[in-house]
Scaffold this active site. Structure first.
Site, short mmCIF file in Angstrom:
data_model
loop_
_atom_site.label_atom_id
_atom_site.label_comp_id
_atom_site.label_asym_id
_atom_site.label_seq_id
_atom_site.Cartn_x
_atom_site.Cartn_y
_atom_site.Cartn_z
N ARG A 44 0.85 -1.20 0.00
CA ARG A 44 0.00 0.00 0.00
C ARG A 44 0.88 1.25 0.00
O ARG A 44 2.09 1.17 0.20
CB ARG A 44 -0.92 0.01 1.23
CG ARG A 44 -0.14 -0.23 2.52
CD ARG A 44 -0.66 0.48 3.70
NE ARG A 44 -0.59 1.92 3.60
CZ ARG A 44 0.56 2.64 3.76
NH1 ARG A 44 1.73 2.08 3.99
NH2 ARG A 44 0.53 3.96 3.67
N ALA A 46 1.00 5.19 -2.17
CA ALA A 46 0.99 5.49 -3.60
C ALA A 46 2.28 5.11 -4.34
O ALA A 46 2.22 4.37 -5.35
CB ALA A 46 0.66 6.97 -3.80
N ARG A 78 -6.86 -0.89 -7.02
CA ARG A 78 -7.33 0.20 -6.16
C ARG A 78 -7.49 1.42 -7.05
O ARG A 78 -6.62 1.69 -7.89
CB ARG A 78 -6.34 0.49 -5.02
CG ARG A 78 -6.24 -0.66 -4.02
CD ARG A 78 -5.44 -0.26 -2.80
NE ARG A 78 -6.22 0.56 -1.89
CZ ARG A 78 -5.68 1.25 -0.87
NH1 ARG A 78 -4.37 1.21 -0.67
NH2 ARG A 78 -6.44 1.96 -0.05
N GLN A 181 -2.77 2.97 9.83
CA GLN A 181 -1.45 3.09 9.19
C GLN A 181 -0.51 3.99 10.00
O GLN A 181 0.70 3.86 9.91
CB GLN A 181 -1.60 3.66 7.76
CG GLN A 181 -2.19 2.71 6.76
CD GLN A 181 -3.69 2.85 6.66
OE1 GLN A 181 -4.36 3.23 7.62
NE2 GLN A 181 -4.25 2.55 5.50
N ASP A 222 -2.02 10.68 -2.67
CA ASP A 222 -2.31 9.60 -3.60
C ASP A 222 -2.56 10.10 -5.01
O ASP A 222 -2.38 9.37 -5.99
CB ASP A 222 -3.53 8.81 -3.12
CG ASP A 222 -3.14 7.94 -1.95
OD1 ASP A 222 -3.15 8.44 -0.81
OD2 ASP A 222 -2.77 6.77 -2.19
N ASN A 232 -5.72 12.34 -0.45
CA ASN A 232 -4.88 11.54 0.46
C ASN A 232 -5.80 10.81 1.45
O ASN A 232 -7.02 10.95 1.39
CB ASN A 232 -3.87 12.45 1.18
CG ASN A 232 -2.80 11.66 1.91
OD1 ASN A 232 -2.20 10.75 1.34
ND2 ASN A 232 -2.55 11.97 3.16
#
Ligand code: MRU
Length: 322
Positions: A44, A46, A78, A181, A222, A232
């Site tokens: 995960r 970007a 995604r 995260q 992102d 984001n």
């Protein structure tokens, strides 16, 4: 160590769902397994998705009969981060030259990532170091560190550069619900680097800024659209609002590959909506309806600067990436 790499004809990547408990490496041999790893966020962030897209293309071209279907599944694993499809395109740009050329281009994406992150980290540290007197206290959201890239990190790349210069005061880490995260991954990375930090719940983020505890917010992205809107992790937009209210700079650190000039503004970006279980897992009533947006859009006028490997843009003053 790289979060994602190519070894002996396959992908080797850290399974980010297992951190901080254990450091587990996955070996990925097929596009199907790669797509599954991306969907469950084992890979995960970007820039790491860009690397995964490029290496996935190198696997896909080995099987011409199933190539197009595999590439399509990869690109759409995604929807929000532009880097995933960008990575596929970077590698596939060489497909007329054969599978070895695709692999070489993919490995080039990985090698480039580290170089670009170090450059943007230095640039971001320069910017902060000239605006804040003394040690800089940074607040960050989600994980924009080495795990989210190939190496070094974007927002955490800025933090690392400040740390190397002995200009880092402290880091406040938003835990980043629902998949944590911040408290799982950013806290793990900062601990590995020996950087002092404090984890806060997301709902404390505005209070930390309002009380003057942080000098600046530094986050990754992102996707950045042509008008300077920043997409984001969910919770970034309220953080930007709080930073503006508190008079603190809101800094976005991202490589040029995150800028999508094909989209005019953030409202054109597809925002991923994820499984209800992620929200309900901690004390929720099973079966309850959720709206689990994974990302949000921070309007350009709330963004003090976007720092890339090449430039510093000031969207709040009307400067646009395009
Ligand atoms: O859902 P995730 O964990 O992939 O979301 C990641 C983020 O939002 C990061 O902040 C972004 O990708 C930048 S990573 C350098």
């Amino acid at each position: 160590m790289r979060s994602i790499d190519w070894q002996d004809g396959h992908i080797v990547a850290i399974d980010q769902t297992r951190l901080p408990g254990e450091l587990v490496l996955m070996e990925i041999h097929t596009v199907e397994d790669l797509v599954e790893a991306i969907k469950r966020l084992a890979i995960r962030g970007a820039p790491a998705l860009g690397a995964a897209g490029a290496l996935g293309a190198a696997i896909a071209v080995r099987d011409p009969g199933r190539r197009d279907k595999a590439l399509d599944a990869l690109r759409t694993a995604r929807p929000t981060a532009v880097n995933l499809a960008w990575g596929v395109d970077q590698a596939m740009a060489r497909h007329v030259d054969g599978p070895d050329a695709v692999l070489a281009a993919a490995i080039g994406v990985l090698d480039d990532d580290a170089v670009r992150n170090r450059a943007l980290g230095e640039r971001g540290a320069d910017w902060l170091a000239t605006r804040v007197q003394g040690p800089v206290v940074v607040q960050t959201h989600c994980n924009a560190g080495a795990l989210a890239c190939v190496e070094w990190g974007t927002a955490l790349g800025v933090v690392r550069s400040l740390h190397e210069r002995d200009r880092l005061g402290h880091v406040y880490v938003d835990e980043t619900r629902p998949l944590l995260q911040g408290s799982r991954l950013t806290s793990w990375e900062l601990t590995e680097m020996g950087i002092d930090h404090t984890v806060i719940v997301d709902s404390a983020a505005a209070t930390v800024l309002a009380r003057g505890l942080a000098d600046a917010v530094v986050v990754g992205a992102d996707r950045i659209t042509a008008n300077g809107d920043v997409v984001n992790k969910i919770g970034t937009y309220p953080l930007a609002l709080a930073a503006q209210r508190a008079g603190r700079p809101f800094v976005v650190a991202a490589p040029e590959s995150t800028i999508d000039l094909g989209l005019v503004s953030g409202d054109q970006v597809e925002i991923e909506v994820r499984d209800p279980d992620e929200v309900l897992a901690i004390g929720g009533l099973p079966g309850t309806a959720t709206l689990n947006y994974a990302f949000d859009v921070t309007p350009a006028d709330l963004v003090t600067v976007i720092v890339t490997e090449n430039r510093v843009l000031r969207p709040e003053l009307g400067e646009r990436p395009a």
